[in-house]
Write an enzyme that holds these catalytic residues in place. Structure first.
Site, short mmCIF file in Angstrom:
data_model
loop_
_atom_site.label_atom_id
_atom_site.label_comp_id
_atom_site.label_asym_id
_atom_site.label_seq_id
_atom_site.Cartn_x
_atom_site.Cartn_y
_atom_site.Cartn_z
N LYS A 1 6.15 -16.43 -25.09
CA LYS A 1 7.57 -15.73 -25.87
C LYS A 1 8.79 -16.41 -25.00
O LYS A 1 8.18 -17.27 -23.57
CB LYS A 1 8.17 -14.47 -25.87
N SER B 1 1.23 -10.88 -20.41
CA SER B 1 1.88 -9.14 -21.38
C SER B 1 1.76 -8.97 -23.00
O SER B 1 1.01 -8.61 -23.05
CB SER B 1 3.56 -9.55 -20.92
N ASP C 1 7.70 -6.06 -20.76
CA ASP C 1 7.38 -6.98 -22.11
C ASP C 1 6.76 -6.83 -22.98
O ASP C 1 6.43 -7.50 -24.33
CB ASP C 1 7.15 -8.59 -21.53
N ALA D 1 5.24 -18.53 -15.62
CA ALA D 1 6.24 -19.58 -15.68
C ALA D 1 7.12 -19.08 -17.08
O ALA D 1 8.53 -19.43 -17.45
CB ALA D 1 5.54 -20.37 -17.13
N GLY D 2 7.21 -17.30 -17.03
CA GLY D 2 8.44 -17.09 -17.65
C GLY D 2 8.25 -16.95 -19.44
O GLY D 2 9.15 -16.35 -19.92
N LEU D 3 7.14 -16.99 -19.28
CA LEU D 3 6.72 -17.59 -20.69
C LEU D 3 5.44 -15.31 -21.67
O LEU D 3 4.72 -16.10 -22.85
CB LEU D 3 5.05 -18.82 -21.52
N ALA D 4 5.65 -14.73 -21.01
CA ALA D 4 4.95 -13.77 -20.43
C ALA D 4 3.57 -14.18 -20.82
O ALA D 4 3.17 -12.68 -21.78
CB ALA D 4 5.44 -13.04 -21.63
N GLY D 5 2.59 -15.14 -20.75
CA GLY D 5 1.24 -14.87 -21.75
C GLY D 5 0.36 -13.88 -20.76
O GLY D 5 -0.65 -13.01 -21.35
C1 LIG Z 1 11.79 -11.71 -16.35
C2 LIG Z 1 11.16 -11.05 -18.13
C3 LIG Z 1 12.71 -11.29 -19.08
O1 LIG Z 1 11.54 -11.28 -20.49
O2 LIG Z 1 10.52 -12.15 -18.50
P1 LIG Z 1 9.45 -13.02 -17.75
O3 LIG Z 1 9.97 -13.94 -16.76
O4 LIG Z 1 8.49 -12.05 -16.21
O5 LIG Z 1 8.22 -13.57 -18.70
C4 LIG Z 1 10.53 -9.32 -17.92
O6 LIG Z 1 11.68 -8.70 -17.61
C5 LIG Z 1 9.85 -9.94 -17.09
O7 LIG Z 1 8.52 -8.29 -17.91
P2 LIG Z 1 7.29 -7.83 -17.12
O8 LIG Z 1 6.70 -9.24 -16.59
O9 LIG Z 1 6.62 -7.10 -17.85
O10 LIG Z 1 7.60 -7.42 -15.74
P3 LIG Z 1 6.67 -5.76 -14.61
O11 LIG Z 1 5.60 -6.43 -15.31
O12 LIG Z 1 7.65 -4.42 -15.94
O13 LIG Z 1 7.45 -5.90 -14.09
C6 LIG Z 1 7.36 -6.90 -12.54
C7 LIG Z 1 8.60 -6.05 -12.17
O14 LIG Z 1 9.80 -7.15 -12.30
C8 LIG Z 1 10.58 -6.05 -12.37
N1 LIG Z 1 11.63 -5.41 -13.33
C9 LIG Z 1 10.97 -6.51 -14.72
C10 LIG Z 1 11.80 -5.76 -15.72
C11 LIG Z 1 13.03 -5.12 -15.67
N2 LIG Z 1 13.50 -4.97 -16.60
N3 LIG Z 1 13.80 -4.83 -14.73
C12 LIG Z 1 12.60 -5.01 -13.21
O15 LIG Z 1 13.11 -4.66 -12.61
C13 LIG Z 1 10.26 -4.70 -11.67
O16 LIG Z 1 10.86 -4.88 -10.08
C14 LIG Z 1 8.71 -4.84 -11.80
O17 LIG Z 1 8.18 -4.41 -10.96
N1 LIG Z 2 -4.26 -12.59 -18.33
C1 LIG Z 2 -3.18 -13.09 -17.56
N2 LIG Z 2 -2.53 -14.27 -18.23
C2 LIG Z 2 -1.53 -14.45 -17.50
N3 LIG Z 2 -1.66 -14.03 -15.43
C3 LIG Z 2 -1.86 -13.00 -15.64
C4 LIG Z 2 -3.29 -12.04 -16.82
N4 LIG Z 2 -3.69 -11.26 -16.15
C5 LIG Z 2 -2.89 -11.14 -15.01
N5 LIG Z 2 -1.74 -11.55 -14.60
C6 LIG Z 2 -1.25 -12.22 -13.81
O1 LIG Z 2 0.38 -11.79 -13.66
C7 LIG Z 2 1.50 -12.84 -13.15
C8 LIG Z 2 1.95 -12.49 -14.60
O2 LIG Z 2 2.10 -13.68 -16.13
P1 LIG Z 2 2.56 -14.21 -16.60
O3 LIG Z 2 3.28 -13.14 -17.89
O4 LIG Z 2 1.79 -15.39 -17.06
O5 LIG Z 2 4.09 -14.44 -16.53
P2 LIG Z 2 5.26 -14.44 -16.49
O6 LIG Z 2 5.97 -12.94 -16.06
O7 LIG Z 2 6.34 -15.17 -15.73
O8 LIG Z 2 5.99 -14.73 -17.55
C9 LIG Z 2 0.45 -13.97 -13.22
O9 LIG Z 2 1.07 -14.79 -12.27
C10 LIG Z 2 -0.86 -13.33 -12.86
O10 LIG Z 2 -1.21 -13.78 -11.35
#
Ligand SMILES: C[C@@](CO)(OP(=O)(O)O)[C@H](O)COP(=O)(O)OP(=O)(O)OC[C@H]1O[C@@H](n2ccc(N)nc2=O)[C@H](O)[C@@H]1O
Ligand SMILES: Nc1ncnc2c1ncn2[C@@H]1O[C@H](COP(=O)(O)OP(=O)(O)O)[C@@H](O)[C@H]1O
Length: 269
Positions: free
Chosen positions: A9, A95, A128, A89-93
């Site tokens: 995403k 999740s 996410d 990488a902020g791409l939620a691979g």
């Molecule tokens: C920042 C975002 C934006 O879309 O994306 P990514 O950059 O990771 O892809 C998301 O909120 C990332 O969501 P996700 O990666 O699922 O986060 P989680 O595993 O639930 O939480 C990881 C940590 O981020 C913080 N967290 C996450 C979501 C949220 N609404 N508030 C938070 O404070 C918390 O400290 C939590 O322990």
């Molecule tokens: N199947 C998986 N794919 C990607 N990352 C994973 C996976 N399982 C555990 N992780 C851990 O979750 C962290 C965040 O993953 P990712 O979803 O790719 O990043 P972001 O939250 O930045 O979008 C990674 O740095 C990795 O250590």
């Protein structure tokens, strides 16, 4: 056996609103899947086995399997994972992989998980994860788990670059500043209808740019390439630009290809 594409995403808009009592943050974000995906083959097995082209410590797919196993009587699962989405990488691979694991178990073991069961499991896996139940794009609120699917978003072309820096979302949530006005869900829907991206922003950018100069440099380079919108995705480190015109995208792609290792042309789904 089940062969799936586990999509990435990008956040087309992201505002952190406030810190909650449970330690998470309330956010409002517009996310869209893009045509970048990990390739996964799932099959029933006696035990849980995972083979991946990249070593991943504490793979979230195991956690997804364990949560489903707590709910239903299932045997094992074998997973062949080809990671194409950069990690952290902020791409939620991660999740997305977690969601696909729950879906695969549901299908392979004929579990008929309810919507509520999906929601509960996915929320335990990450904020996410529930987004990936959407067809293409959604406005996400709460921790990010409350989704409202949106239609009518044009399937813009995307130039996506990752500078190879792994950023922890937790660190960004904890270090950044927030507060003040933010776009409501209705305002976002209205802007989508008007095809107006000007007010879309990511309020994690200031913090990340100050801490990781390389991401700021990448953002500045991408902003000069002719796309009509350039933003960091999620908590970074990927930066994307949106394009309407194929030739301009191609030109920008070649320029960035010479400078960075992970550069792809893709599109919104
Ligand atoms: C920042 C975002 C934006 O879309 O994306 P990514 O950059 O990771 O892809 C998301 O909120 C990332 O969501 P996700 O990666 O699922 O986060 P989680 O595993 O639930 O939480 C990881 C940590 O981020 C913080 N967290 C996450 C979501 C949220 N609404 N508030 C938070 O404070 C918390 O400290 C939590 O322990
Ligand atoms: N199947 C998986 N794919 C990607 N990352 C994973 C996976 N399982 C555990 N992780 C851990 O979750 C962290 C965040 O993953 P990712 O979803 O790719 O990043 P972001 O939250 O930045 O979008 C990674 O740095 C990795 O250590």
């Amino acid at each position: 056996m089940l062969k799936t594409k586990s999509y990435a995403k990008i956040n087309l808009h992201l505002e952190v609103i406030s810190k909650r009592d449970d330690g998470f943050h309330d956010i409002i974000t517009l996310m869209s899947k893009i045509n970048l995906y990990d390739e996964i083959i799932f099959a029933k097995a006696e035990d849980f086995i995972i083979n991946s082209n990249i070593d991943i410590k504490d793979n979230i797919m195991k956690k997804a399997y364990d949560l489903v196993k707590e709910l239903r009587d299932i045997k094992g699962l074998s997973i062949e994972l080809k990671k194409n989405i950069p990690m952290g990488a902020g791409l939620a691979g991660g999740s997305s992989n977690a969601y696909e694991t729950v879906r695969a178990l549901d299908e392979l073991y004929d579990l008929s998980l309810t919507k509520e069961e999906y929601f509960d499991i996915l929320l335990k896996l990450g904020s996410d994860c529930n987004f990936f139940t959407a067809k293409s794009a959604a406005i996400c609120t709460g921790r990010g788990e409350k989704i409202k699917e949106v239609e009518g978003l044009k399937k813009y072309k995307v130039l996506l670059v990752n500078p190879g820096i792994n950023i922890s979302s937790k660190d960004v949530y904890e270090g950044m500043s927030f507060g003040g006005d933010y776009l409501s869900s209705e305002a976002i829907e209205d802007l989508i209808k008007k095809d107006d991206f000007k007010r879309f922003k990511n309020n994690m950018q200031d913090f990340v740019f100050a801490k990781y100069i390389a991401v700021k440099k990448l953002f500045d380079e991408m902003s000069a390439l002719g796309g009509f919108k350039t933003m960091m995705s999620g908590s970074g480190s990927s930066v994307f630009s949106l394009f309407e015109n194929e030739e301009e995208l191609q030109k920008a792609y070649y320029l960035m290809k010479n400078r960075y290792q992970f550069v792809i042309k893709t599109h919104l789904i």
